[in-house]
Design a protein around this motif. Sequence first.
Motif: not given
Length: 473
Positions: A45-46, A49, A54-56
């Motif tokens: 996950d990191r 990003e 962080t904007d999916e």
Amino acid sequence: MALVFSLLGPLRARCDGRELDLGRPQQRAVLAALLIPPGQLVSTDRLVEDLWGTDETCWPKDPVGQIGTHVHRLRRALGAPGLLVGASGGYRLEVPRTAVDLFRHEAEVTEAVALRHQEPQRARELLARALGAWEGTRALDGVPGAFAARVRERLAAGRFATVKALLDLDLALGRHAEALEPLAGLAASHPQDEEVHRLHLLALHRCGRTAEALAGYEALRERLDGELGLEPAPALVELAERIRRGEAPVLLRRLPRPQQLPPDIPDLVGRAAQVREAERALRAGGAPVLGLSGPAGSGASALAVHVAHSVQDAFPDGQLYTGGGGTGAVLAGFLRALGERPAPGADVDELGARYREALAGRRVLVLLDGVADPGPMLPVTAGCAVVVAGAEPGTLPGDAVRLAVGPLEPHDAYELLARIVGAERVRQEPDAVAEVAALCGHLPVLLRAAATRLAARPRWAVADLVRWLAERG
């Protein structure tokens, strides 16, 4: 097989002197995220990003699958089985810190900072060698992604501070003629940096160009007044006055050493293992971030203060502390404590950049308690460290060390009550003491408050305190 990595310029990897093909830019971005710092698990996950933010809505269709593809290709490119391993929802690159030029560079800067007053010549050699590791002036050049951009900004601020420290030492060692040209360039490109101009003034004066130095001071004074509404910093004013009077100026600036830690807690109990783990993390070098969190009353703040006191000898350039407040106000306060002057009306981004520059080249411990967004206050500078109490886990960087602070064990709760109330008094009513601990949820803050109430009432038995607590739910 000797595998080494370079981050201070284009991202490169060499095996026994032969450069490896690291593939596409996003593949290099994954490698960069695994190298800072090496040997630590980085969650998938990191990594997503780090590459795409962080904007999916900006993510590709299958970001996790793309990370897996990049990792597979990196394994082949590095050519060392078992070097890049997957575990627990992430990946780890098993290389030592000494294999990465960034960490060798930061170790030399940290050593130079410690020696700058006692052994300035040795400190200068270390700084020159650290700067010589750079290939150009742009770290991770050509590497895309949000993570690379953040690291690039941090390292640019650190490099600038290292250059200033080197030139400061040059003047202290009588190398003013060699320092004059680079200082002139810095002064031209940083018209409001008062430390750069202080060094430039001093170099001009020592090269026999005193009139030019004083003219430069007056031009700076007028510029600061016109653009910022400020007078020059006291160090600059003092230097100009000394030059006018023909006195020998002070060569090596002594920086303020803030001492802002709250008093330590004298009766901390039951946290020995956590204190040892926290000390290990904070003394490990680099720029460690330690997060302490737990339920209300668990004493995370008290533990953070205690840990900060226990390691302050490793941070001789001072300790900064905030118990909350607006980000801009906290950063401005930190800058003033470090001997800087934040410009009136400066936004958080500008204050944060100034703050990181001020910390670069120093060994400072920062304690943040109850700060909603600690990100702008993390120095991320080699030699500095941060203790964060009470922050949400998601607000800390991925490589932060996180310790959960929970209720005390029953015997530790008993020990805390005995220290405050008196051992003989609690020994007489062990069952009532156990009830007090249970009613307080074994939380040290509640236990301390209850014990203080009992200690102030010598006629009460512990059972009286149990009834009082039970009545109040």
